[in-house]
Scaffold this motif. Structure first.
Motif, PDB file in Angstrom:
ATOM      1  N   PHE A   2       0.743  -1.277  -0.144  1.00 37.96           N
ATOM      2  CA  PHE A   2       0.070   0.004  -0.119  1.00 37.96           C
ATOM      3  C   PHE A   2       0.776   1.283   0.163  1.00 37.96           C
ATOM      4  N   ARG A   3       1.704   1.430   0.973  1.00 38.94           N
ATOM      5  CA  ARG A   3       2.669   2.740   1.026  1.00 38.94           C
ATOM      6  C   ARG A   3       3.073   3.296  -0.037  1.00 38.94           C
ATOM      7  N   ARG A   4       3.955   2.137  -0.790  1.00 44.79           N
ATOM      8  CA  ARG A   4       4.909   2.333  -1.865  1.00 44.79           C
ATOM      9  C   ARG A   4       4.033   2.596  -3.102  1.00 44.79           C
ATOM     10  N   MET A   5       2.815   2.350  -3.103  1.00 41.41           N
ATOM     11  CA  MET A   5       1.647   2.340  -4.219  1.00 41.41           C
ATOM     12  C   MET A   5       0.957   3.488  -4.253  1.00 41.41           C
ATOM     13  N   ASN A   6       1.151   4.408  -3.330  1.00 38.72           N
ATOM     14  CA  ASN A   6       0.567   5.495  -2.852  1.00 38.72           C
ATOM     15  C   ASN A   6      -1.091   5.369  -2.906  1.00 38.72           C
ATOM     16  N   VAL A   7      -1.458   4.042  -1.938  1.00 36.76           N
ATOM     17  CA  VAL A   7      -2.873   3.952  -1.789  1.00 36.76           C
ATOM     18  C   VAL A   7      -3.134   4.760  -0.504  1.00 36.76           C
ATOM     19  N   PRO A   8      -4.189   5.641  -0.508  1.00 38.55           N
ATOM     20  CA  PRO A   8      -4.528   6.385   0.804  1.00 38.55           C
ATOM     21  C   PRO A   8      -4.742   5.773   2.026  1.00 38.55           C
ATOM     22  N   PHE A   9      -4.547   5.877   3.252  1.00 42.32           N
ATOM     23  CA  PHE A   9      -4.539   5.472   4.347  1.00 42.32           C
ATOM     24  C   PHE A   9      -6.097   4.938   4.603  1.00 42.32           C
ATOM     25  N   ASP A  10      -7.246   5.883   4.159  1.00 43.18           N
ATOM     26  CA  ASP A  10      -8.563   5.735   4.352  1.00 43.18           C
ATOM     27  C   ASP A  10      -9.142   4.828   3.102  1.00 43.18           C
ATOM     28  N   HIS A  11      -8.341   4.178   2.516  1.00 40.65           N
ATOM     29  CA  HIS A  11      -8.914   3.476   1.289  1.00 40.65           C
ATOM     30  C   HIS A  11      -9.507   2.164   1.847  1.00 40.65           C
ATOM     31  N   PRO A  12     -10.688   1.620   1.129  1.00 43.61           N
ATOM     32  CA  PRO A  12     -11.220   0.267   1.737  1.00 43.61           C
ATOM     33  C   PRO A  12     -10.435  -0.619   1.761  1.00 43.61           C
ATOM     34  N   ALA A  13      -9.426  -0.898   0.836  1.00 34.59           N
ATOM     35  CA  ALA A  13      -8.606  -2.084   0.565  1.00 34.59           C
ATOM     36  C   ALA A  13      -7.728  -2.285   1.954  1.00 34.59           C
ATOM     37  N   ARG A  14      -7.351  -1.199   2.515  1.00 37.35           N
ATOM     38  CA  ARG A  14      -6.515  -1.138   3.506  1.00 37.35           C
ATOM     39  C   ARG A  14      -7.181  -1.702   4.975  1.00 37.35           C
ATOM     40  N   ASP A  15      -8.256  -1.904   4.752  1.00 33.23           N
ATOM     41  CA  ASP A  15      -9.228  -2.431   6.241  1.00 33.23           C
ATOM     42  C   ASP A  15      -8.356  -3.745   6.626  1.00 33.23           C
ATOM     43  N   VAL A  16      -8.389  -4.133   7.817  1.00 31.09           N
ATOM     44  CA  VAL A  16      -7.563  -5.053   8.348  1.00 31.09           C
ATOM     45  C   VAL A  16      -8.275  -6.594   8.065  1.00 31.09           C
ATOM     46  N   GLN A  17      -9.428  -6.470   7.871  1.00 27.00           N
ATOM     47  CA  GLN A  17      -9.877  -7.842   7.237  1.00 27.00           C
ATOM     48  C   GLN A  17      -9.631  -8.170   5.774  1.00 27.00           C
ATOM     49  N   ASP A  18      -9.267  -6.868   4.885  1.00 29.16           N
ATOM     50  CA  ASP A  18      -8.778  -7.268   3.599  1.00 29.16           C
ATOM     51  C   ASP A  18      -7.433  -7.510   3.570  1.00 29.16           C
ATOM     52  N   THR A  19      -6.488  -7.191   4.618  1.00 25.43           N
ATOM     53  CA  THR A  19      -5.186  -7.436   4.315  1.00 25.43           C
ATOM     54  C   THR A  19      -4.631  -8.757   5.192  1.00 25.43           C
TER      55      THR A  19
END
Length: 104
Positions: free
Chosen positions: A87-104
């Motif tokens: 996520f971080r190196r791909m510039n995905v925002p912190f509030d993006h739904p894909a970063r939810d704990v159940q999705d990672t």
């Protein structure tokens, strides 16, 4: 003075070389004695190999060989990627739904 220094150096060189040769001969004699002792103690035959590879290990090696023959290369890496690379190196925002704990 230079002549005397050269003579001293030559003397030391000869002494060092003779010491090295003497030590080398001692080591070779000691090595051959040890080798003869070991040969005298051997049984004259090889012990059979005991055990085998686990079936999963055999299967993994077989599959790796198949893929290598197809032109692929086998590489090792982490089995789980970190948040840093996903996520971080791909510039995905912190509030993006894909970063939810159940999705990672």
């Amino acid at each position: 003075k230079r002549k005397e220094l050269g003579a001293d150096i030559n003397y030391l060189q000869k002494k060092i070389i003779s010491s090295i040769d003497l030590k080398r001969k001692e080591l070779l004699i000691g090595h051959s004695e040890k080798t003869m002792k070991i040969e005298a103690e051997t049984l004259g035959f090889d012990l059979p190999k005991i055990g085998h590879l686990h079936p999963i290990t055999q299967t993994i090696r077989m599959l790796n060989q198949i893929f290598i023959e197809m032109g692929y290369s086998i590489v090792d890496g982490p089995e789980i990627e970190t948040d840093e690379y996903n996520f971080r190196r791909m510039n995905v925002p912190f509030d993006h739904p894909a970063r939810d704990v159940q999705d990672t």
